[in-house]
Design a protein around this motif. Structure first.
Motif, PDB file in Angstrom:
ATOM      1  N   ALA A   1       0.825  -1.201   0.000  1.00 28.30           N
ATOM      2  CA  ALA A   1       0.000   0.000   0.000  1.00 28.30           C
ATOM      3  C   ALA A   1       0.864   1.258   0.000  1.00 28.30           C
ATOM      4  N   GLU A   2       1.921   1.259   0.819  1.00 28.19           N
ATOM      5  CA  GLU A   2       2.830   2.422   0.875  1.00 28.19           C
ATOM      6  C   GLU A   2       3.507   2.629  -0.473  1.00 28.19           C
ATOM      7  N   ASP A   3       3.928   1.543  -1.106  1.00 28.75           N
ATOM      8  CA  ASP A   3       4.617   1.618  -2.395  1.00 28.75           C
ATOM      9  C   ASP A   3       3.702   2.164  -3.489  1.00 28.75           C
ATOM     10  N   LEU A   4       2.425   1.771  -3.427  1.00 30.91           N
ATOM     11  CA  LEU A   4       1.482   2.150  -4.481  1.00 30.91           C
ATOM     12  C   LEU A   4       0.759   3.464  -4.183  1.00 30.91           C
ATOM     13  N   GLY A   5       0.910   3.961  -2.957  1.00 33.28           N
ATOM     14  CA  GLY A   5       0.221   5.202  -2.602  1.00 33.28           C
ATOM     15  C   GLY A   5      -1.252   4.991  -2.305  1.00 33.28           C
ATOM     16  N   TYR A   6      -1.614   3.781  -1.886  1.00 36.01           N
ATOM     17  CA  TYR A   6      -2.991   3.444  -1.532  1.00 36.01           C
ATOM     18  C   TYR A   6      -3.089   3.229  -0.024  1.00 36.01           C
ATOM     19  N   THR A   7      -4.323   3.128   0.472  1.00 39.83           N
ATOM     20  CA  THR A   7      -4.517   2.702   1.840  1.00 39.83           C
ATOM     21  C   THR A   7      -4.437   1.181   1.882  1.00 39.83           C
ATOM     22  N   GLN A   8      -4.104   0.647   3.056  1.00 41.11           N
ATOM     23  CA  GLN A   8      -4.042  -0.807   3.197  1.00 41.11           C
ATOM     24  C   GLN A   8      -5.407  -1.419   2.928  1.00 41.11           C
ATOM     25  N   SER A   9      -6.457  -0.716   3.333  1.00 40.87           N
ATOM     26  CA  SER A   9      -7.821  -1.209   3.117  1.00 40.87           C
ATOM     27  C   SER A   9      -8.123  -1.342   1.625  1.00 40.87           C
ATOM     28  N   ALA A  10      -7.698  -0.352   0.837  1.00 40.32           N
ATOM     29  CA  ALA A  10      -7.957  -0.386  -0.608  1.00 40.32           C
ATOM     30  C   ALA A  10      -7.222  -1.553  -1.259  1.00 40.32           C
ATOM     31  N   VAL A  11      -5.968  -1.782  -0.837  1.00 42.05           N
ATOM     32  CA  VAL A  11      -5.194  -2.892  -1.380  1.00 42.05           C
ATOM     33  C   VAL A  11      -5.866  -4.217  -1.029  1.00 42.05           C
ATOM     34  N   SER A  12      -6.278  -4.353   0.201  1.00 37.14           N
ATOM     35  CA  SER A  12      -6.941  -5.581   0.644  1.00 37.14           C
ATOM     36  C   SER A  12      -8.226  -5.827  -0.135  1.00 37.14           C
ATOM     37  N   GLN A  13      -8.981  -4.771  -0.374  1.00 40.65           N
ATOM     38  CA  GLN A  13     -10.246  -4.911  -1.108  1.00 40.65           C
ATOM     39  C   GLN A  13      -9.997  -5.352  -2.553  1.00 40.65           C
ATOM     40  N   MET A  14      -8.944  -4.836  -3.189  1.00 41.00           N
ATOM     41  CA  MET A  14      -8.659  -5.227  -4.567  1.00 41.00           C
ATOM     42  C   MET A  14      -8.223  -6.688  -4.656  1.00 41.00           C
ATOM     43  N   VAL A  15      -7.459  -7.146  -3.673  1.00 40.40           N
ATOM     44  CA  VAL A  15      -7.062  -8.551  -3.654  1.00 40.40           C
ATOM     45  C   VAL A  15      -8.287  -9.433  -3.440  1.00 40.40           C
ATOM     46  N   LYS A  16      -9.188  -9.005  -2.535  1.00 36.53           N
ATOM     47  CA  LYS A  16     -10.409  -9.772  -2.292  1.00 36.53           C
ATOM     48  C   LYS A  16     -11.291  -9.809  -3.535  1.00 36.53           C
ATOM     49  N   ALA A  17     -11.331  -8.692  -4.278  1.00 38.72           N
ATOM     50  CA  ALA A  17     -12.122  -8.644  -5.507  1.00 38.72           C
ATOM     51  C   ALA A  17     -11.571  -9.636  -6.534  1.00 38.72           C
ATOM     52  N   LEU A  18     -10.241  -9.743  -6.613  1.00 36.45           N
ATOM     53  CA  LEU A  18      -9.616 -10.697  -7.530  1.00 36.45           C
ATOM     54  C   LEU A  18      -9.936 -12.125  -7.098  1.00 36.45           C
ATOM     55  N   GLU A  19      -9.874 -12.364  -5.796  1.00 37.00           N
ATOM     56  CA  GLU A  19     -10.192 -13.696  -5.290  1.00 37.00           C
ATOM     57  C   GLU A  19     -11.648 -14.050  -5.570  1.00 37.00           C
ATOM     58  N   LYS A  20     -12.528 -13.068  -5.412  1.00 34.27           N
ATOM     59  CA  LYS A  20     -13.951 -13.304  -5.690  1.00 34.27           C
ATOM     60  C   LYS A  20     -14.167 -13.621  -7.162  1.00 34.27           C
ATOM     61  N   GLU A  21     -13.471 -12.895  -8.030  1.00 36.87           N
ATOM     62  CA  GLU A  21     -13.599 -13.129  -9.468  1.00 36.87           C
ATOM     63  C   GLU A  21     -13.153 -14.540  -9.839  1.00 36.87           C
ATOM     64  N   LEU A  22     -12.101 -15.033  -9.165  1.00 38.72           N
ATOM     65  CA  LEU A  22     -11.555 -16.349  -9.468  1.00 38.72           C
ATOM     66  C   LEU A  22     -12.188 -17.452  -8.608  1.00 38.72           C
ATOM     67  N   SER A  23     -13.079 -17.056  -7.693  1.00 37.86           N
ATOM     68  CA  SER A  23     -13.797 -18.008  -6.825  1.00 37.86           C
ATOM     69  C   SER A  23     -12.840 -18.880  -6.019  1.00 37.86           C
ATOM     70  N   THR A  24     -11.815 -18.243  -5.459  1.00 36.27           N
ATOM     71  CA  THR A  24     -10.847 -18.993  -4.654  1.00 36.27           C
ATOM     72  C   THR A  24     -10.139 -18.047  -3.700  1.00 36.27           C
ATOM     73  N   THR A  25      -9.315 -18.608  -2.817  1.00 35.99           N
ATOM     74  CA  THR A  25      -8.450 -17.824  -1.937  1.00 35.99           C
ATOM     75  C   THR A  25      -7.026 -17.900  -2.467  1.00 35.99           C
ATOM     76  N   LEU A  26      -6.422 -16.751  -2.696  1.00 35.38           N
ATOM     77  CA  LEU A  26      -5.075 -16.704  -3.269  1.00 35.38           C
ATOM     78  C   LEU A  26      -3.995 -16.526  -2.214  1.00 35.38           C
ATOM     79  N   ILE A  27      -4.335 -15.812  -1.126  1.00 35.44           N
ATOM     80  CA  ILE A  27      -3.352 -15.454  -0.107  1.00 35.44           C
ATOM     81  C   ILE A  27      -3.921 -15.763   1.279  1.00 35.44           C
ATOM     82  N   THR A  28      -3.079 -16.301   2.143  1.00 32.66           N
ATOM     83  CA  THR A  28      -3.437 -16.431   3.554  1.00 32.66           C
ATOM     84  C   THR A  28      -2.529 -15.519   4.366  1.00 32.66           C
TER      85      THR A  28
END
Length: 288
Positions: free
Chosen positions: A20-47
């Motif tokens: 998040a710091e590297d990209l200039g985003y909030t941690q929440s925004a980064v987490s939401q985008m990863v969750k959106a990708l996981e939802k699109e792929l119907s799986t869990t990518l990261i623990t």
């Protein structure tokens, strides 16, 4: 910023916070985008755990595909910039340390005097094979290598670079005007790992000699420090030795060892316009 880029940044940093710091985003925004990708792929990518983040089994399977999509996205952006003109181009280069520490800064400076808005992104590789892989996967537009290191990509030879014996100052061979391969073969040898193609090893082999390899190292400057401390001798390119402050002795080798330096890419016609211009600039500069 697309979710594929965000996901790859999280994997690179092994942390949502640092990504998040590297990209200039909030941690929440980064987490939401990863969750959106996981939802699109119907799986869990990261623990996540106290030890940090880890890819799941599905995450490891999907990782190369996500990386390819990320790279393709950047290529799409570059194509869009190309349509708007050269002034906004990004040139992505895979490079070995000897080139990035010597030629490349001056070449980039001269090119930016002609096209001041062009930007450069350098990706360092420890071996020729790494640079070839960067080109294949699309994370760079082209790369500097010995052209003999690939048979699968387009390539252009630019120039030759002599390789020199590198000795500690108090070494017995330091008094010689030149050193032979036979003399070097008996000394503790520090090998610069360059993948399946290694110019000094090829020359030793051609003369039916086997160097006494004691260390295998991926970085030229680490080798220089090791030689300075008397751990052994090595053979490095004259290019990398031109501007160093290590206490070393450089000697010409007989028979001489030379390597060819060139560039490689997938398809020049499909490269961003800025990279095509820079390649033409390099060819013209080295063919003078």
């Amino acid at each position: 910023m697309n979710r594929f880029e965000v996901f790859m940044k999280v994997i690179e940093k092994e942390s949502f916070t640092e990504a998040a710091e590297d990209l200039g985003y909030t941690q929440s925004a980064v987490s939401q985008m990863v969750k959106a990708l996981e939802k699109e792929l119907s799986t869990t990518l990261i623990t996540r755990s106290r030890k940090g983040i880890q890819l799941t089994a599905d995450g490891r399977e999907y990782l190369p595909y996500i990386n390819n999509i990320r790279n393709a996205y950047w290529e799409l952006l570059e194509k869009n910039k190309e349509m708007q003109g050269l002034e906004s181009g990004l040139i992505r280069i895979g490079t070995i340390s000897s080139v990035s520490a010597s030629w490349l800064p001056k070449l980039m400076k001269d090119f930016k005097e002609i096209y001041p808005s062009v930007q450069f992104q350098l990706q360092q590789g420890g071996e020729y094979s790494e640079i070839v892989q960067y080109v294949k996967e699309g994370s760079v537009d082209f790369g500097f290598i010995n052209p003999d290191a690939t048979t699968e990509l387009e390539k252009i030879s630019l120039t030759e670079d002599e390789m020199l014996a590198v000795l500690p100052p108090n070494h017995p061979l330091a008094k010689n005007e030149k050193v032979t391969l036979t003399q070097l073969a008996t000394e503790p040898y520090i090998l610069l790992e360059e993948g399946h193609l290694n110019e000094p090893l090829e020359i030793f082999k051609q003369h039916h000699l086997q160097p006494n390899i004691q260390f295998r190292v991926h970085d030229d400057y680490t080798i220089m420090a090791m030689v300075e401390n008397g751990l052994g001798i090595s053979i490095l390119s004259q290019l990398i030795m031109d501007r160093v402050n290590y206490r070393l002795v450089k000697k010409t080798i007989t028979p001489p060892i030379k390597r060819t330096i060139g560039i490689t890419y997938k398809n020049k016609k499909l490269l961003p316009i800025a990279s095509r211009y820079f390649i033409n600039f390099l060819i013209e500069r080295f063919q003078r």
